[in-house]
Design an enzyme around this catalytic site. Sequence first.
Site, PDB file in Angstrom:
ATOM      1  N   HIS A 124      -8.277  -4.718  -1.234  1.00  0.00           N
ATOM      2  CA  HIS A 124      -7.034  -4.211  -0.653  1.00  0.00           C
ATOM      3  C   HIS A 124      -6.384  -5.206   0.308  1.00  0.00           C
ATOM      4  O   HIS A 124      -5.173  -5.278   0.409  1.00  0.00           O
ATOM      5  CB  HIS A 124      -7.329  -2.895   0.080  1.00  0.00           C
ATOM      6  CG  HIS A 124      -6.103  -2.102   0.400  1.00  0.00           C
ATOM      7  ND1 HIS A 124      -5.328  -1.506  -0.569  1.00  0.00           N
ATOM      8  CD2 HIS A 124      -5.514  -1.795   1.575  1.00  0.00           C
ATOM      9  CE1 HIS A 124      -4.317  -0.867  -0.002  1.00  0.00           C
ATOM     10  NE2 HIS A 124      -4.412  -1.021   1.295  1.00  0.00           N
ATOM     11  N   SER A 136       0.844  -1.187   0.000  1.00  0.00           N
ATOM     12  CA  SER A 136       0.000   0.000   0.000  1.00  0.00           C
ATOM     13  C   SER A 136       0.891   1.252   0.000  1.00  0.00           C
ATOM     14  O   SER A 136       1.671   1.440  -0.917  1.00  0.00           O
ATOM     15  CB  SER A 136      -0.956  -0.032   1.196  1.00  0.00           C
ATOM     16  OG  SER A 136      -1.995   0.904   1.045  1.00  0.00           O
ATOM     17  N   ASP A 138      -9.810  -3.611  -5.383  1.00  0.00           N
ATOM     18  CA  ASP A 138      -9.249  -2.771  -4.324  1.00  0.00           C
ATOM     19  C   ASP A 138      -9.856  -1.370  -4.378  1.00  0.00           C
ATOM     20  O   ASP A 138      -9.837  -0.714  -5.405  1.00  0.00           O
ATOM     21  CB  ASP A 138      -7.725  -2.686  -4.503  1.00  0.00           C
ATOM     22  CG  ASP A 138      -7.014  -2.167  -3.273  1.00  0.00           C
ATOM     23  OD1 ASP A 138      -7.629  -1.378  -2.524  1.00  0.00           O
ATOM     24  OD2 ASP A 138      -5.857  -2.544  -3.062  1.00  0.00           O
TER      25      ASP A 138
END
Length: 686
Positions: free
Chosen positions: A658, A538, A623
């Site tokens: 995610h 991320s 995501d």
Amino acid sequence: MPEIIQPPVAKIIPKKLKKHKEIRVDNYFWLNDRENPEVIEYLNQENAYYQAKTAHTKDFQVALFEEMKSRIKEDDQSVPYLYNGYYYITRFEKGQNYPIYSRKKESLSANEEILFNCNEMAKDKPYFQLGALSISPDNKMALFSYDIVGRRIYTIQIKNLEDNSILEDKIENVTGSAVWANDNKTIFYSDQDDVTLRSDKIFKHKLGSKQADDVLVYFEKDETFNVEIAKSKSRKYLAIESGSTLTTEYQILDADNPDGEFKIFQKRVRGLEYSINHYGDSFYIMTNKDKAENFKLMKTSVNKTSKANWVEVIAHRKEVLLEDIEIFKDFLVVEERENGLNKIRIMPWSGEGEYYLPFESETYTAYTSSNVDFDTDVLRYGYQSMTTPSSIIDFNMKTKTKEIKKEQQVLGGKFDKNNYTEERVWATAEDGTKIPISMVYRKGLKKDGTNPLLQYAYGSYGHSMDATFSSTRLTLLDRGFVFAIAHIRGGEDLGRQWYEDGKLLKKINTFTDFVDCSKFLIAEKYTSAQHLYAEGGSAGGLLMGAVVNMAPELYNGVIAQVAFVDVVTTMLDDSIPLTTGEYDEWGNPNVKEFYDYMLSYSPYDNIVAQRYPNMYISTGLHDSQVQYWEPAKWVAKLRVLKTDDNLLFLDTNMDAGHGGASGRFEAIKELAKEYSFLLDLEKIQK
């Protein structure tokens, strides 16, 4: 001759992006359309290429998965906690991927009442996530939320716990966060914008009514703020929190009066952060008021809540970060961080005999756990270190005696913590700042530069990376790897200033700190550039992208999960989830100063014709936080510009978001892919 497998090459469709009288050309902007069959075809081609190039590791991946899985107690359960007359338990059954939530009335020897079996709820679904789970005050109803796509878009429903029926109430396309008022028939929940997924509304729902009839209680107009609703531990107040990166505002309502009006606790003032805890006739407030960057604790009457009435309880300290508090009838428990280490401070309300819990190691993490009971002398906390499995401990704050309620079991009979060494070392950054690194490795390590080393970091949002235990990590350690966490700026590991020095116009410190930690580990001969690997996900994937542009020669391989690499384009698109709320973290690129600074480090914009390390990049099609097209565009551009023959893989989970795949063992399969990538580069094949 073995067949040469060619990587896919994404077609080039130049798109001119204009801002501040400047033009950037994005050749792969077209990948930003998950409805386009050509986009899906390209992602599938990349997946096929990855599968073909790693076919020789398939059996090894299975073996690694089985090895990691074999250390995990499959029929495991949480330590029960008592709440409102019931003991609540989360447990797993052997062979099952999802948890079972249950409770027992008044005694642990009572019959088990199954609340939710997520294995049944997840059946025939490629993805499943249970969100909120909240029991009504009279113990008769449970509200629950679930996501079946991985995009954090939830449905809320209500279960009657007396006959196990599901009520007709159905609240769809929301955040999944909800609480009960004290009347057992009113629910407050947060809703989100359909496009940006920003949590911007609080609704009130009465049991038996339709979602269309729900009452809008609050709408947050400021696009840089998110809202959520919670209930105080005392169960007396409902609180709406509006929060941005730098500013907070609460509104409170007596939970006995759900049809009343929420009132502002302290109106928002830019830069003023605070959080509230109710106790008796007072609120306790953790705040950065009056430039208390590491936060201080204040209190005020329930009837006079504005900041003019706040009185100091614990003063601001330059060297100590105040992280959280836990309120009990006779004790205040304070979580602090000093010199990068967690501390738990016990303060009797009587004002006499405060003390800290003793912790010995320098690579540990300690934290308060489930403390839902207000009227108790027992503090439940967790402790672990890089060599010590996680423990849940009940500590009697009066007698100072402790009972270990549960220690994480590492199955297989091979694990002995005495076979491993943990240590904390300090690298020096290029500006002279000392950066701590937590490390673990097998005893007997020779510092001769030949050890493979995986260096991990995050470095954003003030999120501290604590030194925790991992049973899956043993798979690397037992094959000679060193594992290192670099506590770089941008996290809050060494206090609030540590965070301030790694964001906005100081973001570059995050990347140079990581590189300087790598140089230190090489100089100290823990490893060498031929055996050093980097990993981040991320915002940590942004870190990976920046680092391979800046210092590719330091790393043999890099793992980047759901990587935020197209910083400028994403931050200019306020239709993307999270963007507007991120301006205080990264800056607003509509302002030229921030635009120029972001452009100076944005990984996608700074790819050049040079050698890059071997790279394994993973993402999820659904995501909502880092859109799949960021890693996809990054890989497409790297394929054209990089001047080496090193591996470059894009692995897209076509069913997940995610957090990756749902289910505890599916996540280990993804880890097995990453580990096989590293071990294959090290020519370790068993």
